[in-house]
Design a protein around this motif. Structure first.
Motif, PDB file in Angstrom:
ATOM      1  N   HIS A  50     -21.428  17.357  -8.148  1.00  0.00           N
ATOM      2  CA  HIS A  50     -22.667  18.253  -7.685  1.00  0.00           C
ATOM      3  C   HIS A  50     -23.185  17.949  -6.329  1.00  0.00           C
ATOM      4  CE1 HIS A  50     -23.598  18.845 -11.926  1.00  0.00           C
ATOM      5  NE2 HIS A  50     -22.920  17.302 -12.182  1.00  0.00           N
ATOM      6  N   SER A  51     -23.697  19.046  -5.615  1.00  0.00           N
ATOM      7  CA  SER A  51     -24.034  19.063  -4.318  1.00  0.00           C
ATOM      8  C   SER A  51     -25.562  18.732  -4.372  1.00  0.00           C
ATOM      9  CB  SER A  51     -23.527  20.518  -3.721  1.00  0.00           C
ATOM     10  OG  SER A  51     -24.072  20.442  -2.285  1.00  0.00           O
ATOM     11  N   TYR A  52     -26.262  18.289  -3.392  1.00  0.00           N
ATOM     12  CA  TYR A  52     -27.553  17.948  -3.162  1.00  0.00           C
ATOM     13  C   TYR A  52     -27.925  17.887  -1.571  1.00  0.00           C
ATOM     14  CZ  TYR A  52     -27.009  15.624  -7.583  1.00  0.00           C
ATOM     15  OH  TYR A  52     -26.571  15.504  -9.088  1.00  0.00           O
ATOM     16  N   ASN A  53     -28.864  18.670  -1.265  1.00  0.00           N
ATOM     17  CA  ASN A  53     -29.561  18.551   0.158  1.00  0.00           C
ATOM     18  C   ASN A  53     -30.698  17.871   0.226  1.00  0.00           C
ATOM     19  OD1 ASN A  53     -27.395  20.393   1.166  1.00  0.00           O
ATOM     20  ND2 ASN A  53     -28.021  21.922   0.007  1.00  0.00           N
ATOM     21  N   ALA A  54     -30.958  17.325   1.335  1.00  0.00           N
ATOM     22  CA  ALA A  54     -32.345  16.678   1.256  1.00  0.00           C
ATOM     23  C   ALA A  54     -32.606  16.645   2.975  1.00  0.00           C
ATOM     24  CB  ALA A  54     -32.380  15.167   0.871  1.00  0.00           C
ATOM     25  N   GLU A  55     -33.958  16.319   3.196  1.00  0.00           N
ATOM     26  CA  GLU A  55     -34.332  16.183   4.609  1.00  0.00           C
ATOM     27  C   GLU A  55     -34.735  14.961   4.668  1.00  0.00           C
ATOM     28  OE1 GLU A  55     -37.628  18.298   7.508  1.00  0.00           O
ATOM     29  OE2 GLU A  55     -38.032  17.872   5.554  1.00  0.00           O
ATOM     30  N   LEU A  56     -34.476  13.978   5.741  1.00  0.00           N
ATOM     31  CA  LEU A  56     -35.188  12.626   6.041  1.00  0.00           C
ATOM     32  C   LEU A  56     -35.817  12.765   7.127  1.00  0.00           C
ATOM     33  CD1 LEU A  56     -31.599  10.755   5.497  1.00  0.00           C
ATOM     34  CD2 LEU A  56     -33.354  11.260   3.728  1.00  0.00           C
ATOM     35  N   ILE A  57     -36.932  12.231   6.991  1.00  0.00           N
ATOM     36  CA  ILE A  57     -37.837  12.078   8.046  1.00  0.00           C
ATOM     37  C   ILE A  57     -38.222  10.496   8.255  1.00  0.00           C
ATOM     38  CG2 ILE A  57     -40.260  12.367   9.138  1.00  0.00           C
ATOM     39  CD1 ILE A  57     -40.080  15.248   7.206  1.00  0.00           C
ATOM     40  N   ARG A  58     -37.733   9.858   9.270  1.00  0.00           N
ATOM     41  CA  ARG A  58     -37.919   8.596   9.528  1.00  0.00           C
ATOM     42  C   ARG A  58     -39.272   7.979  10.054  1.00  0.00           C
ATOM     43  NH1 ARG A  58     -33.040   5.159  12.542  1.00  0.00           N
ATOM     44  NH2 ARG A  58     -33.677   3.161  11.960  1.00  0.00           N
ATOM     45  N   SER A  59     -39.818   7.058   9.553  1.00  0.00           N
ATOM     46  CA  SER A  59     -40.875   6.558  10.075  1.00  0.00           C
ATOM     47  C   SER A  59     -40.812   5.882  11.621  1.00  0.00           C
ATOM     48  CB  SER A  59     -41.551   5.448   9.256  1.00  0.00           C
ATOM     49  OG  SER A  59     -41.150   4.312   9.288  1.00  0.00           O
ATOM     50  N   GLU A  60     -41.684   5.604  12.159  1.00  0.00           N
ATOM     51  CA  GLU A  60     -41.506   4.840  13.678  1.00  0.00           C
ATOM     52  C   GLU A  60     -40.953   3.469  13.392  1.00  0.00           C
ATOM     53  OE1 GLU A  60     -45.004   4.804  16.526  1.00  0.00           O
ATOM     54  OE2 GLU A  60     -45.206   6.933  15.544  1.00  0.00           O
ATOM     55  N   GLY A  61     -41.274   2.793  12.194  1.00  0.00           N
ATOM     56  CA  GLY A  61     -40.847   1.477  11.935  1.00  0.00           C
ATOM     57  C   GLY A  61     -39.354   1.513  11.735  1.00  0.00           C
ATOM     58  N   GLY A  62     -38.639   2.464  11.225  1.00  0.00           N
ATOM     59  CA  GLY A  62     -37.300   2.863  10.907  1.00  0.00           C
ATOM     60  C   GLY A  62     -36.702   2.305   9.364  1.00  0.00           C
ATOM     61  N   LYS A  63     -37.764   1.754   8.637  1.00  0.00           N
ATOM     62  CA  LYS A  63     -37.320   1.087   7.319  1.00  0.00           C
ATOM     63  C   LYS A  63     -37.928   1.942   6.403  1.00  0.00           C
ATOM     64  CE  LYS A  63     -35.381  -2.899   8.843  1.00  0.00           C
ATOM     65  NZ  LYS A  63     -34.406  -3.803   8.483  1.00  0.00           N
ATOM     66  N   ASN A  64     -38.818   3.055   6.880  1.00  0.00           N
ATOM     67  CA  ASN A  64     -39.564   3.869   5.627  1.00  0.00           C
ATOM     68  C   ASN A  64     -38.940   5.351   6.118  1.00  0.00           C
ATOM     69  OD1 ASN A  64     -40.667   1.180   6.140  1.00  0.00           O
ATOM     70  ND2 ASN A  64     -42.326   2.103   4.998  1.00  0.00           N
ATOM     71  N   TYR A  65     -39.012   5.892   4.988  1.00  0.00           N
ATOM     72  CA  TYR A  65     -38.575   7.527   4.939  1.00  0.00           C
ATOM     73  C   TYR A  65     -39.295   8.314   4.045  1.00  0.00           C
ATOM     74  CZ  TYR A  65     -34.248   5.612   7.405  1.00  0.00           C
ATOM     75  OH  TYR A  65     -33.336   5.147   8.305  1.00  0.00           O
ATOM     76  N   GLN A  66     -39.569   9.676   4.744  1.00  0.00           N
ATOM     77  CA  GLN A  66     -40.008  10.379   3.539  1.00  0.00           C
ATOM     78  C   GLN A  66     -38.918  11.553   3.351  1.00  0.00           C
ATOM     79  OE1 GLN A  66     -43.159  10.647   2.456  1.00  0.00           O
ATOM     80  NE2 GLN A  66     -42.516  12.263   1.203  1.00  0.00           N
TER      81      GLN A  66
END
Length: 182
Positions: A50-66
Motif C-alpha cells: 500500500h502506498s501512503y503520502n504525507a506532508e511533514l512540518i517540523r517544529s522549531e524544536g525539531g522533535k515535534n511534527y505536524q
C-alpha cells in the motif's frame, strides 16, 4: 524511543536501514517500510503493498511534527531516551513521599547517607548512573532514613525502591514551639 501521535503512545525502535528500506519495531511488531523523502517535506511510504503520502512540518524544536495526509492531520511528538529519562526523573522527585524510587534502570554509584540519618529537604541520598549520566537524587522534605534497600555498585531497575523514609511533619503549636512528628 516513544512517539506520541495524538492520544496514542507507540514504542518505536529502528531495527535496520538499507537505502530507502527501513525496518522498524512498533509496539513489539516488526514492519518493513520503503520511505522516500522529498525536499519540501513530502514523504512517500510503501508498506505491505500500500502506498501512503504525507506532508511533514517540523517544529522549531525539531522533535515535534505536524503530519498531514490526504484525509487527516496529526500532531506527532518524538520522545527520545534522554527526554523520557528526564521526565520520569522529574515525576519521581515530585512524588517522593516516604520512599526514593529509581525512575529507570541504572547503577548505584554512591549512597552518602545511612539508616537513621536525619535529612533536610534538598539533601542528596543517592547517585545513580543511567545512560552515561550521573544523577543526584534528593529528598524533597525533611525526613529520617528508615531503610536502605540497595548498596553502592548495585544495578537497579526502573521503578525500584532504593530506600524508605520517615517524613517529618512540622506544625507550630499556640506557644510558637515546633512539634515534630516522625
Amino acid at each position: 524511543m516513544e512517539i506520541h501521535i495524538g492520544n496514542r503512545v507507540a514504542d518505536v525502535s529502528l531495527l535496520g536501514k538499507e537505502g530507502n528500506k527501513v525496518r522498524l519495531c512498533i509496539d513489539g511488531e516488526e514492519h518493513e517500510v520503503d520511505i522516500v523523502m522529498a525536499e519540501n517535506g513530502a514523504c512517500s511510504l510503501l508498506h505491505d503493498g500500500h502506498s501512503y503520502n504525507a506532508e511533514l512540518i517540523r517544529s522549531e524544536g525539531g522533535k515535534n511534527y505536524q503530519v498531514n495526509t490526504f484525509f487527516s492531520s496529526y500532531s506527532v511528538d518524538i520522545i527520545d531516551s534522554q527526554a523520557k529519562y528526564l521526565r520520569m526523573r522529574r515525576n519521581s522527585e515530585e512524588k517522593q513521599g516516604d520512599k526514593i524510587i529509581s525512575p529507570m534502570p541504572g547503577k548505584v554509584v554512591k549512597i552518602p547517607v545511612g539508616e537513621g540519618d536525619r535529612l533536610v529537604a534538598g539533601d542528596i541520598v543517592a547517585v545513580i548512573e543511567a545512560m552515561k549520566m550521573q544523577s543526584n537524587y534528593k529528598v524533597s522534605s525533611d525526613c529520617v532514613v528508615r531503610e536502605i534497600l540497595v548498596k553502592e555498585g548495585d544495578t537497579v531497575n526502573g521503578n525500584q525502591v532504593l530506600m524508605t523514609l520517615d517524613v517529618i511533619n512540622q506544625e507550630e503549636n499556640a506557644e510558637g514551639t515546633n512539634i515534630q512528628e516522625v
